[in-house]
Write a protein that holds these residues in place. Structure first.
Motif, PDB file in Angstrom:
ATOM      1  N   SER A   1       0.830  -0.864   0.209  1.00  0.00           N
ATOM      2  CA  SER A   1      -0.566   0.701   0.137  1.00  0.00           C
ATOM      3  C   SER A   1       1.157   1.603   0.112  1.00  0.00           C
ATOM      4  CB  SER A   1      -1.181   0.022   0.859  1.00  0.00           C
ATOM      5  OG  SER A   1       0.272  -0.013   2.436  1.00  0.00           O
ATOM      6  N   GLY A   2       0.040   2.475  -0.430  1.00  0.00           N
ATOM      7  CA  GLY A   2       1.301   3.926  -0.400  1.00  0.00           C
ATOM      8  C   GLY A   2       2.134   3.561  -1.708  1.00  0.00           C
ATOM      9  N   THR A   3       2.744   5.046  -1.536  1.00  0.00           N
ATOM     10  CA  THR A   3       3.780   5.358  -2.553  1.00  0.00           C
ATOM     11  C   THR A   3       4.772   5.609  -2.123  1.00  0.00           C
ATOM     12  OG1 THR A   3       1.544   6.827  -3.059  1.00  0.00           O
ATOM     13  CG2 THR A   3       4.119   7.358  -3.711  1.00  0.00           C
ATOM     14  N   LYS A   4       5.694   4.616  -3.048  1.00  0.00           N
ATOM     15  CA  LYS A   4       7.606   4.853  -3.417  1.00  0.00           C
ATOM     16  C   LYS A   4       8.478   5.107  -4.014  1.00  0.00           C
ATOM     17  CE  LYS A   4       7.456   0.545   0.521  1.00  0.00           C
ATOM     18  NZ  LYS A   4       8.199  -0.219   0.728  1.00  0.00           N
ATOM     19  N   GLN A   5       9.728   5.694  -4.043  1.00  0.00           N
ATOM     20  CA  GLN A   5       9.964   6.524  -4.641  1.00  0.00           C
ATOM     21  C   GLN A   5      12.016   6.066  -4.935  1.00  0.00           C
ATOM     22  OE1 GLN A   5       9.536  10.630  -5.890  1.00  0.00           O
ATOM     23  NE2 GLN A   5      10.913  10.511  -7.506  1.00  0.00           N
ATOM     24  N   ASN A   6      12.214   5.624  -6.426  1.00  0.00           N
ATOM     25  CA  ASN A   6      13.202   5.408  -6.102  1.00  0.00           C
ATOM     26  C   ASN A   6      14.622   5.817  -7.364  1.00  0.00           C
ATOM     27  OD1 ASN A   6      15.658   4.560  -5.920  1.00  0.00           O
ATOM     28  ND2 ASN A   6      15.428   1.995  -5.996  1.00  0.00           N
ATOM     29  N   GLY A   7      15.151   7.071  -7.557  1.00  0.00           N
ATOM     30  CA  GLY A   7      15.164   7.949  -8.279  1.00  0.00           C
ATOM     31  C   GLY A   7      14.335   8.055  -9.433  1.00  0.00           C
ATOM     32  N   ARG A   8      14.520   7.565 -10.778  1.00  0.00           N
ATOM     33  CA  ARG A   8      13.303   7.865 -12.103  1.00  0.00           C
ATOM     34  C   ARG A   8      12.212   6.954 -11.743  1.00  0.00           C
ATOM     35  NH1 ARG A   8      14.599   5.736 -16.348  1.00  0.00           N
ATOM     36  NH2 ARG A   8      16.603   4.779 -15.748  1.00  0.00           N
ATOM     37  N   LEU A   9      11.747   5.585 -10.969  1.00  0.00           N
ATOM     38  CA  LEU A   9      10.848   4.949 -10.783  1.00  0.00           C
ATOM     39  C   LEU A   9      10.403   5.429  -9.086  1.00  0.00           C
ATOM     40  CD1 LEU A   9      12.445   3.862 -12.617  1.00  0.00           C
ATOM     41  CD2 LEU A   9      11.998   1.272 -11.978  1.00  0.00           C
ATOM     42  N   SER A  10       8.851   4.956  -9.317  1.00  0.00           N
ATOM     43  CA  SER A  10       7.962   5.407  -8.548  1.00  0.00           C
ATOM     44  C   SER A  10       6.910   4.413  -8.171  1.00  0.00           C
ATOM     45  CB  SER A  10       7.762   7.223  -7.997  1.00  0.00           C
ATOM     46  OG  SER A  10       6.376   7.020  -9.405  1.00  0.00           O
ATOM     47  N   ALA A  11       5.763   4.401  -7.192  1.00  0.00           N
ATOM     48  CA  ALA A  11       5.082   3.176  -7.385  1.00  0.00           C
ATOM     49  C   ALA A  11       3.928   3.352  -6.578  1.00  0.00           C
ATOM     50  CB  ALA A  11       5.835   1.200  -7.274  1.00  0.00           C
ATOM     51  N   THR A  12       3.063   3.293  -6.936  1.00  0.00           N
ATOM     52  CA  THR A  12       1.697   3.645  -5.959  1.00  0.00           C
ATOM     53  C   THR A  12       0.789   2.562  -5.550  1.00  0.00           C
ATOM     54  OG1 THR A  12       1.716   6.064  -6.216  1.00  0.00           O
ATOM     55  CG2 THR A  12      -0.537   4.738  -5.288  1.00  0.00           C
ATOM     56  N   THR A  13       0.200   1.832  -3.987  1.00  0.00           N
ATOM     57  CA  THR A  13      -0.386   0.998  -4.484  1.00  0.00           C
ATOM     58  C   THR A  13      -1.977   1.686  -3.461  1.00  0.00           C
ATOM     59  OG1 THR A  13       0.578  -0.863  -4.688  1.00  0.00           O
ATOM     60  CG2 THR A  13      -1.321  -1.354  -3.438  1.00  0.00           C
ATOM     61  N   VAL A  14      -3.144   1.022  -4.425  1.00  0.00           N
ATOM     62  CA  VAL A  14      -4.089   1.253  -4.006  1.00  0.00           C
ATOM     63  C   VAL A  14      -4.678   0.340  -3.735  1.00  0.00           C
ATOM     64  CG1 VAL A  14      -6.926   2.897  -3.618  1.00  0.00           C
ATOM     65  CG2 VAL A  14      -4.268   3.485  -4.929  1.00  0.00           C
ATOM     66  N   ALA A  15      -4.752   0.190  -1.646  1.00  0.00           N
ATOM     67  CA  ALA A  15      -5.282  -1.501  -1.361  1.00  0.00           C
ATOM     68  C   ALA A  15      -6.623  -1.702  -2.062  1.00  0.00           C
ATOM     69  CB  ALA A  15      -4.233  -2.132  -0.675  1.00  0.00           C
ATOM     70  N   THR A  16      -7.675  -0.584  -1.291  1.00  0.00           N
ATOM     71  CA  THR A  16      -8.779  -0.029  -1.408  1.00  0.00           C
ATOM     72  C   THR A  16      -9.161  -0.820  -2.695  1.00  0.00           C
ATOM     73  OG1 THR A  16      -9.296   1.578  -1.489  1.00  0.00           O
ATOM     74  CG2 THR A  16      -9.485   0.635   1.196  1.00  0.00           C
ATOM     75  N   GLU A  17      -9.250  -0.169  -3.863  1.00  0.00           N
ATOM     76  CA  GLU A  17      -9.136  -0.347  -5.406  1.00  0.00           C
ATOM     77  C   GLU A  17      -8.587  -1.516  -5.431  1.00  0.00           C
ATOM     78  OE1 GLU A  17     -10.005   3.024  -7.048  1.00  0.00           O
ATOM     79  OE2 GLU A  17     -10.593   4.281  -5.198  1.00  0.00           O
ATOM     80  N   ARG A  18      -7.836  -2.417  -5.761  1.00  0.00           N
ATOM     81  CA  ARG A  18      -6.614  -3.391  -5.580  1.00  0.00           C
ATOM     82  C   ARG A  18      -6.104  -2.914  -7.484  1.00  0.00           C
ATOM     83  NH1 ARG A  18     -12.134  -7.099  -5.170  1.00  0.00           N
ATOM     84  NH2 ARG A  18     -11.745  -7.062  -2.432  1.00  0.00           N
ATOM     85  N   TYR A  19      -5.664  -1.561  -7.285  1.00  0.00           N
ATOM     86  CA  TYR A  19      -4.574  -1.509  -7.770  1.00  0.00           C
ATOM     87  C   TYR A  19      -3.177  -1.258  -7.562  1.00  0.00           C
ATOM     88  CZ  TYR A  19      -5.497   3.709  -7.942  1.00  0.00           C
ATOM     89  OH  TYR A  19      -5.702   4.453  -7.986  1.00  0.00           O
ATOM     90  N   SER A  20      -1.700  -1.054  -8.596  1.00  0.00           N
ATOM     91  CA  SER A  20      -0.784  -0.557  -7.985  1.00  0.00           C
ATOM     92  C   SER A  20      -0.580   0.196  -9.700  1.00  0.00           C
ATOM     93  CB  SER A  20      -0.090  -1.250  -7.933  1.00  0.00           C
ATOM     94  OG  SER A  20       1.331  -0.897  -7.486  1.00  0.00           O
ATOM     95  N   LEU A  21       0.629   1.002  -9.310  1.00  0.00           N
ATOM     96  CA  LEU A  21       1.000   1.507 -10.870  1.00  0.00           C
ATOM     97  C   LEU A  21       2.215   1.634 -10.817  1.00  0.00           C
ATOM     98  CD1 LEU A  21      -1.969   4.770 -11.060  1.00  0.00           C
ATOM     99  CD2 LEU A  21      -1.797   2.639 -12.466  1.00  0.00           C
ATOM    100  N   LEU A  22       3.055   1.111 -11.677  1.00  0.00           N
ATOM    101  CA  LEU A  22       4.084   1.967 -11.624  1.00  0.00           C
ATOM    102  C   LEU A  22       4.955   2.973 -12.977  1.00  0.00           C
ATOM    103  CD1 LEU A  22       7.187   1.148 -11.044  1.00  0.00           C
ATOM    104  CD2 LEU A  22       7.404  -0.200 -13.209  1.00  0.00           C
TER     105      LEU A  22
END
Lengths: 110, 115
Positions: free
Chosen positions: A51-72
């Motif tokens: 869940s939540g959002t993380k960033q590592n350099g040029r990459l970041s990711a977000t997971t919205v667990a309640t809506e069952r999706y993640s984005l890279l």
């Protein structure tokens, strides 16, 4: 069992472009990970992000667990970003095994 | 480098033969997982060991078996090999109690070719 769907299946970019990869999952999860498989076959951990959002350099990711999706998100793409990106989850209802999506194949040209 | 090691990197063998793949987990990790990546099936979970005991089993054929030794390294034994067993075999490890919310780290894989 749980379904893990990734989109798009293929993506072709020019160097410097930005992109968003999506992972939808059909049930609650305890664990969600993003991987990059390089042309030599190695699976490289990008993010552990149930869940939540993380960033590592040029990459970041977000997971919205309640809506069952993640984005890279990949910004300012480079040729070395080419490869296959996998999303994998551990379902909350069952076990410890990662269930993988089919992946997004990214090709970045200079 | 994830800290998970696998040997050999490549293995070429004939149908009907038996092979052993070896995995050493990251220092301190008690859980070892085996996954198979084939062109038609994608990445699939085979089996999970925690501190020497089998914890979970996935789509593992009866011709395949695994074990985890007291030093925590693991071996995957594949017997009566068929052409369709050609695949990339990954080992992963995780720390703590091997529960479902722990990040898994993957080794470089063993590429098996059955001729």
């Amino acid at each position: 069992g749980i379904q893990v769907e990734q989109s798009p299946p293929d993506l072709i970019l020019q160097e410097g472009a930005n992109s968003t990869l999506r992972c939808n999952f059909s049930d609650s999860v305890n664990n969600l990970q993003w991987f990059h498989q390089n042309p030599w076959g190695q699976l490289i951990n990008l993010f552990y992000i149930p869940s939540g959002t993380k960033q590592n350099g040029r990459l970041s990711a977000t997971t919205v667990a309640t809506e069952r999706y993640s984005l890279l998100y990949i910004s300012s793409s480079q040729t070395t970003d080419s490869g296959v990106y996998f999303c994998a989850v551990v379902p909350r209802r069952a076990g410890t095994a990662l269930i993988f999506g089919k992946g997004t194949t990214l090709s970045v040209s200079s | 480098d994830s800290g998970v090691t696998q040997t050999p990197k490549h293995l070429i063998t004939a149908t009907g033969q038996r092979v052993t793949l070896r995995c050493s987990p990251r220092s301190g990790d008690l859980s070892v997982y085996w996954y198979q990546q084939s062109l038609d099936q994608g990445l699939q979970f085979l089996i999970h060991y925690y501190n020497g005991e089998e914890r979970a089993k996935g789509n593992i054929l009866e011709r395949f078996s695994a074990q985890q030794f007291p030093d925590l390294h693991s071996e995957l034994n594949l017997s009566s090999l068929e052409l369709g067993d050609s695949a990339l075999y990954f080992c992963a490890s995780s720390g703590d109690a091997g529960g479902p919310i722990i990040e898994q780290f993957f080794g470089p894989g063993t590429r098996l070719t059955v001729l």
